[in-house]
Design an enzyme around this catalytic site. Sequence first.
Site, PDB file in Angstrom:
ATOM      1  CB  SER A   1      -0.983  -0.036   1.180  1.00 58.15           C
ATOM      2  OG  SER A   1      -2.126   0.733   0.889  1.00 58.15           O
TER       3      SER A   1
ATOM      4  CE  LYS B   1     -17.445  20.735  11.695  1.00 60.29           C
ATOM      5  NZ  LYS B   1     -16.261  21.045  10.878  1.00 60.29           N
TER       6      LYS B   1
END
Length: 273
Positions: free
Chosen positions: A85, A137
């Site tokens: 990765s 949010k």
Amino acid sequence: MIWPFKPKTTKKIARIEITGVIAGDTRKRVLKALETVKEKKFPALLLRIDSPGGTVGDSQEIYEALKRLREKVKIVASFGNISASGGVYIGMGAEHIMANPGTITGSIGVILRGNNLERLLDKVGVSFKVIKSGPYKDILAFDRQLTAEEQNILQEMIDTSYQQFVTTVAEARKLAVETVKNFADGRIFTGQQAVELGVVDRLGTEEDARRWAAELAGLDPEKTEYQTIEEPKPLLNRILGGRNQSKTAIGAAIDWLEFELATSGQPLWLYRP
């Protein structure tokens, strides 16, 4: 007046080691080490990577610094036990890559994890009151399920990060984007398979990578030594011969837990076995 003797560092290879999960501390250390390589005019760099990956931004900053450095310095990356990765992404900053036949590499992709403790909180009678400026949010809040809209937002973010990863691998290894996508589905593969896929150039040990770096810099591979660039150890550790440097299994587990908590809800280029 031209000084007739070359600095000693022009006859050596620099070596930088990247081990463990890539995060802010790794980025700071490696960027500082790369500056040292540049300032001391090492002709080549052996980059040893033994990492499952880590945070996206930190991996990208190291990669970009390597790209700038390789304009003046020959860089060979050596993949160790695991370079997956984000470890692969950083390796793309090197001109040449070598891996052991059994190296675990690949895992090209992005992962984002959050924790949903809603049922547990219900059992203990705990709830939260949230006042927010917009509907998203508190996305990935641990006390409720994701909404369909939130899932779409996060998926789009992951897809963008994934495309950045694939594009970088394609450009670095001179492969078509669609070719990279064929194996960039999160799977892991061996170093031998990585050569067949075009992700790695050659199979070999770190010693083989050192010799390769020396040859690229026009140095004698039989005689050329490397100098590992690392942060100075505290005085106490130097006196004790570095005995305090090794981490216990508990210490390593604590470090991993801290990383998990710090990156919860953050896109990661990380192989999670």
